[in-house]
Enzyme design. Structure first.
Site, short mmCIF file in Angstrom:
data_model
loop_
_atom_site.label_atom_id
_atom_site.label_comp_id
_atom_site.label_asym_id
_atom_site.label_seq_id
_atom_site.Cartn_x
_atom_site.Cartn_y
_atom_site.Cartn_z
N CYS A 325 0.92 -1.23 -0.17
CA CYS A 325 0.05 -0.09 0.03
C CYS A 325 0.86 1.37 0.17
CB CYS A 325 -1.10 -0.02 1.07
SG CYS A 325 -2.55 1.14 0.91
N HIS A 424 -3.60 -5.77 0.99
CA HIS A 424 -3.56 -6.01 2.49
C HIS A 424 -3.96 -7.29 2.57
CE1 HIS A 424 -2.45 -2.01 3.98
NE2 HIS A 424 -3.60 -1.54 3.01
#
Length: 488
Positions: A325, A424
């Site tokens: 991310c 994630h």
């Protein structure tokens, strides 16, 4: 409602355990936390964002998480400000004073979500936030007794005896509440006890006599418990005779979703090290740059710590680097924030290991997704996870290491030594974790079943509660569902 004398008193774990206890008894139960402040979040199926703890509690209830289980999520982006997320969607950035005033307004969607859960479930297990006795936060409270009074729910208060001063915590917390709030408290729970319960009994008798409230249970300290943390980083690792792969994670100032690394700290072949402020990244096989709520500020922080130079040296020596991310965005050529989404408008030069550029945009990407992971010299494996990011990254090629259902994600760079992704939860699948660790240099990977470990952790807490709490007294209306024979 489970309230605590302090932060980290055990509210989240107790709530999750009670959820599983009731679910196992055939009672349709849901978790609820009116206001959560955490950088660990989860994405619901309908694309909403809630606190990670409520997603775990939903799993304990054996139900799908929804935005109504955590209608207000605060994600700090400075020491005095946070992004305010209401019913799953980002509303605005507010400073502490601005949000304090906004609480009068936000109680309406909070009660709306709570009422929806009440209609759909037999009961709701509610988690408070911090302590109900914070004098400076009592006005317009929506997280603790303010909500309990508005919703008219009973309360139990939990305290952590491992911190010391447990009787002062419980007695003092109760004393600082108003008369109506004190009447709402049905009793206490003492958490994380080590030792002989006989040495505690005189104190329990004193507390019950002084307050007129029962102690529903004294919960033992559970060593090695596998349950995702609400916000604080859990660095406790599984015992292993010999760790074969070293993994280092630099801890950024606004590190988010560090629960990504729970499967690694539970991996018997991995030595996971979190690297803090002022510390050097140790000799390692794999460096993982985590997600962050403030990517440009944390990129500057990474450079202030000298970690950029240490990462460069690590790569020269043949090591591997992964970014997740915000960490993935840092690995590119640049990160632009023209609208001031995360701070002052501007552009930051990235670390330059990937041929990508990122522009932060107002509309946050929130979704659960799945696809294929294609790392060099590794078998193609299925991967699932979730995305939470404000950035739009350009330069992603069709030979991306991750092919999701809606297109390529991430990139490889520096002779296949660097790998970035927005996904994630990527370590939670055995196949994907095996592939990444093998790419990083681990031979004969033996990745455990993380879903099983998480389920075992929830069941372990529920088993402990059934043994250590007087659930018949807590829920007299369901007394026939609990075994007789509880003793303090």
């Amino acid at each position: 409602m489970v309230q605590g004398t302090t932060s980290d008193a055990g509210k989240s774990v107790l709530a999750a355990g009670l959820c599983r206890v009731l679910a196992r008894k055939g009672i349709k139960v849901a978790p609820f936390k009116s206001q959560n402040m955490a950088l660990n979040s989860a994405v619901t199926k309908d694309g909403g964002e809630i606190g990670r703890a409520q997603a775990v509690q939903a799993q304990a209830c054996r139900v799908e998480p929804t935005v109504h289980m955590n209608p207000v999520l605060l994600k700090p982006n400075t020491d005095i400000g946070a992004q305010v997320i209401v019913q799953g969607k980002a509303l605005a950035d507010m400073d502490a004073v601005g949000y304090h005033n906004y609480k009068k307004v936000v109680m309406t969607p909070i009660m709306e979500s709570f009422n929806i859960l009440q209609q759909d479930f037999d009961t709701v297990i509610i988690e408070g936030a911090g302590s109900p006795a914070e004098i400076n936060l009592r006005e317009n409270d929506v997280a603790n007794m303010g909500f309990a009074e508005e919703a008219d729910v009973p309360v139990i208060i939990v305290a952590d005896i491992d911190r010391g001063g447990v009787f002062a915590h419980l007695y003092g917390t109760l004393a600082l509440l108003s008369e109506s709030e004190q009447n709402r408290v049905k009793g206490f729970v003492i958490n994380r006890f080590r030792g002989d319960i006989k040495l505690l009994e005189s104190g329990l008798d004193w507390l019950e006599e002084k307050t007129g409230k029962p102690v529903f249970g004294v919960l033992p300290y559970l060593h090695g418990l596998m349950l995702e943390a609400e916000d604080a980083i859990n660095a406790q690792q599984v015992d292993a005779a010999e760790h074969q792969l070293n993994v280092a994670v630099p801890v950024l100032t606004r590190v988010s979703n560090h629960t990504d690394f729970d499967p690694l700290r539970m991996h018997p072949q991995v030595n996971l090290q979190f690297v803090g402020k002022g510390e050097a990244i140790p000799p390692t096989d794999l460096i993982i740059i985590p997600g962050t709520k403030s990517v440009r500020d944390d990129l500057a922080y990474l450079r202030e710590q000298g970690w950029d130079k240490q990462i460069a040296r690590h790569l020269r020596l043949g090591g591997k680097v992964m970014g997740i991310c915000g960490g993935y965005q840092m690995l590119g050529e640049s990160i632009a924030d023209p609208d001031g989404i995360e701070g002052e408008p501007g552009t930051s030069q990235g670390l330059g290991y990937l041929n990508t550029t990122t522009v932060l945009a107002p509309n946050k990407q929130l979704k659960q997704t799945q696809g294929k992971l294609r790392l060099p010299e590794q078998p193609v494996v299925d991967v699932t996870g979730y995305e939470i990011h404000a950035g739009v990254t350009e330069g992603v090629r069709d030979d991306s290491p991750v092919m999701l259902t809606d297109g390529p994600d991430g990139q490889m760079g520096v002779d296949n030594q660097v790998f970035g992704t927005y996904l994630h939860g990527i370590f939670e699948q055995q196949g994907a974790c095996d592939a990444i660790l093998s790419w990083a240099g681990l031979e004969a990977t033996q990745t455990p079943d993380f879903d099983l470990l998480r389920e075992q952790g929830i069941d372990r807490v529920a088993d402990m509660l059934e043994e250590s709490m007087d659930l018949k007294k807590l829920w007299p209306e369901w007394a026939d569902k609990f075994d007789a024979g509880f003793t303090r």
